[in-house]
Design a protein around this motif. Sequence first.
Motif, short mmCIF file in Angstrom:
data_model
loop_
_atom_site.label_atom_id
_atom_site.label_comp_id
_atom_site.label_asym_id
_atom_site.label_seq_id
_atom_site.Cartn_x
_atom_site.Cartn_y
_atom_site.Cartn_z
N ASP A 63 -0.21 -9.18 -18.54
CA ASP A 63 0.39 -10.51 -18.51
C ASP A 63 -0.17 -11.38 -17.39
N GLY A 64 -1.20 -10.88 -16.69
CA GLY A 64 -1.78 -11.65 -15.59
C GLY A 64 -1.22 -11.29 -14.24
N GLY A 65 -0.25 -10.36 -14.23
CA GLY A 65 0.33 -9.93 -12.97
C GLY A 65 -0.47 -8.80 -12.34
N LEU A 66 0.12 -8.18 -11.32
CA LEU A 66 -0.52 -7.08 -10.61
C LEU A 66 0.47 -5.94 -10.41
N ARG A 67 -0.06 -4.73 -10.44
CA ARG A 67 0.69 -3.56 -10.01
C ARG A 67 0.09 -3.09 -8.69
N ILE A 68 0.92 -3.03 -7.66
CA ILE A 68 0.46 -2.63 -6.33
C ILE A 68 1.06 -1.26 -6.01
N GLY A 69 0.21 -0.27 -5.80
CA GLY A 69 0.69 1.05 -5.47
C GLY A 69 1.44 1.08 -4.15
N ALA A 70 2.48 1.90 -4.10
CA ALA A 70 3.36 1.93 -2.92
C ALA A 70 2.65 2.43 -1.67
N GLN A 71 1.53 3.16 -1.83
CA GLN A 71 0.81 3.68 -0.67
C GLN A 71 -0.34 2.77 -0.23
N VAL A 77 -3.74 -4.98 0.89
CA VAL A 77 -3.12 -5.89 -0.08
C VAL A 77 -3.33 -7.34 0.36
N ALA A 78 -3.15 -7.62 1.63
CA ALA A 78 -3.33 -8.98 2.12
C ALA A 78 -4.74 -9.49 1.89
N ALA A 79 -5.73 -8.58 1.97
CA ALA A 79 -7.14 -8.97 1.85
C ALA A 79 -7.65 -8.95 0.41
N ASP A 80 -6.89 -8.40 -0.51
CA ASP A 80 -7.35 -8.30 -1.90
C ASP A 80 -7.58 -9.69 -2.48
N ALA A 81 -8.73 -9.88 -3.11
CA ALA A 81 -9.10 -11.21 -3.62
C ALA A 81 -8.12 -11.71 -4.67
N ARG A 82 -7.59 -10.81 -5.50
CA ARG A 82 -6.64 -11.22 -6.53
C ARG A 82 -5.31 -11.66 -5.92
N VAL A 83 -4.88 -10.95 -4.89
CA VAL A 83 -3.64 -11.34 -4.20
C VAL A 83 -3.82 -12.69 -3.53
N ARG A 84 -4.93 -12.87 -2.85
CA ARG A 84 -5.17 -14.13 -2.15
C ARG A 84 -5.27 -15.31 -3.11
N ALA A 85 -5.84 -15.08 -4.29
CA ALA A 85 -6.01 -16.17 -5.25
C ALA A 85 -4.74 -16.47 -6.03
N ARG A 86 -4.04 -15.43 -6.47
CA ARG A 86 -2.89 -15.61 -7.36
C ARG A 86 -1.56 -15.68 -6.60
N TYR A 87 -1.49 -14.97 -5.47
CA TYR A 87 -0.23 -14.87 -4.74
C TYR A 87 -0.47 -15.12 -3.25
N PRO A 88 -0.96 -16.28 -2.90
CA PRO A 88 -1.26 -16.54 -1.48
C PRO A 88 -0.05 -16.41 -0.58
N VAL A 89 1.15 -16.69 -1.09
CA VAL A 89 2.34 -16.56 -0.27
C VAL A 89 2.53 -15.11 0.19
N ALA A 93 2.34 -13.83 4.09
CA ALA A 93 3.46 -13.11 4.67
C ALA A 93 3.00 -11.79 5.30
N LEU A 94 2.13 -11.08 4.60
CA LEU A 94 1.63 -9.81 5.12
C LEU A 94 0.86 -10.00 6.43
N VAL A 95 0.01 -11.00 6.47
CA VAL A 95 -0.79 -11.25 7.67
C VAL A 95 0.07 -11.66 8.85
N SER A 96 1.22 -12.27 8.57
CA SER A 96 2.09 -12.72 9.67
C SER A 96 2.91 -11.59 10.27
N GLY A 97 2.89 -10.41 9.63
CA GLY A 97 3.72 -9.32 10.10
C GLY A 97 3.00 -8.37 11.04
N ALA A 98 3.71 -7.91 12.06
CA ALA A 98 3.25 -6.86 12.98
C ALA A 98 1.89 -7.21 13.59
N SER A 99 1.04 -6.18 13.77
CA SER A 99 -0.30 -6.36 14.33
C SER A 99 -1.32 -5.82 13.35
#
Length: 331
Positions: A63-71, A77-89, A93-99
């Motif tokens: 359906d155009g979505g993504l399945r992200i493995g829990a591990q 995930v933050a650097a994945d090209a599909r995540v950055r293009a389809r789900y930039p939010v 959020a991931l890049v803003s967390g922790a170090s």
Amino acid sequence: MRAFTYERAKDARAAVTAVSRTGAKFISGGTNLLDLMKLGIEQPSHLVDISRLPLRDIEDLRDGGLRIGAQAANSDVAADARVRARYPVLSQALVSGASGQLRNKASIGGNLLQRTRCPYFYDTAASCNKRLPGSGCAAIGGFNRVHAILGAGDSCIATHPSDMAVAMTALGARIALLGPDHSVRHVDITDLYRLPGDTPHIETVLHPGEMITSVLLPSPPPGRQLYRKVRDRASYEFALVSVAAVVSVKQGVVRAARVAFGGVAAKPWRSVEAEAALTGRPATMATYRAAAGAALRDAVGRGHNDFKIELAERTLCRTLAQLARRAEEAG
């Protein structure tokens, strides 16, 4: 740290079987659990290591979505090209967390299930219903500047710490769970977390022995996406308030909106009230203020955190205004 036994799970089914024993817990990146074990807050007698299970892939769905493995690591995930293009939010959020070091180690499943960073939860000399049910909540009469303003009660006013979960809430993610009987069920992320009520120590709807295997993201929603995090310092800090917003604006009118807050409740807080106040209305500051007022109508401060109500309103307005400007610039 108390003595414990350890095993490395060979596969997912073996993992949920192993963790079904009394006193057992999963460990993956360990970025939260190990700290809690050192403080004596978590005291597992047996650790089941799931970090090497084949659950790291990020896969396209029909359906155009993504399945992200829990591990999968937060940084991957933050650097994945599909995540950055389809789900930039989500990437934001991931890049803003922790170090960077922690993002390299922390897993997606572990991120969802991390415990609150309430200082009274971490202080074993303080009263905390989440740590010791029935002992009271020291934060209510104490220094509660970082605590909840929505969905809290007299038993607990702690907040959920995840940035990623806020973005996933705005995106409508679903969580895949594997049970000890090897059955699979799916839970909407809005239903994954429980409000404190009278049992603040029960934080999710996971059954004993269940393990997160993946996160399912639906096809990207229409509009533009943005994650804004307000914190005391620029890095390695949890949110005072954060907003994940997905907004579609056409011809100066908000056609669709999804809004979620972080840092304000015991769970990522989706605001259907704000969404209703935005949809079909002009993309103006007056509309954004009305949406913010609707979102925070039931907010309650506990003294030191009273400022968070206005801060959340202002953060939402600024986020919406920025998204609207981007939509106009894109034509």
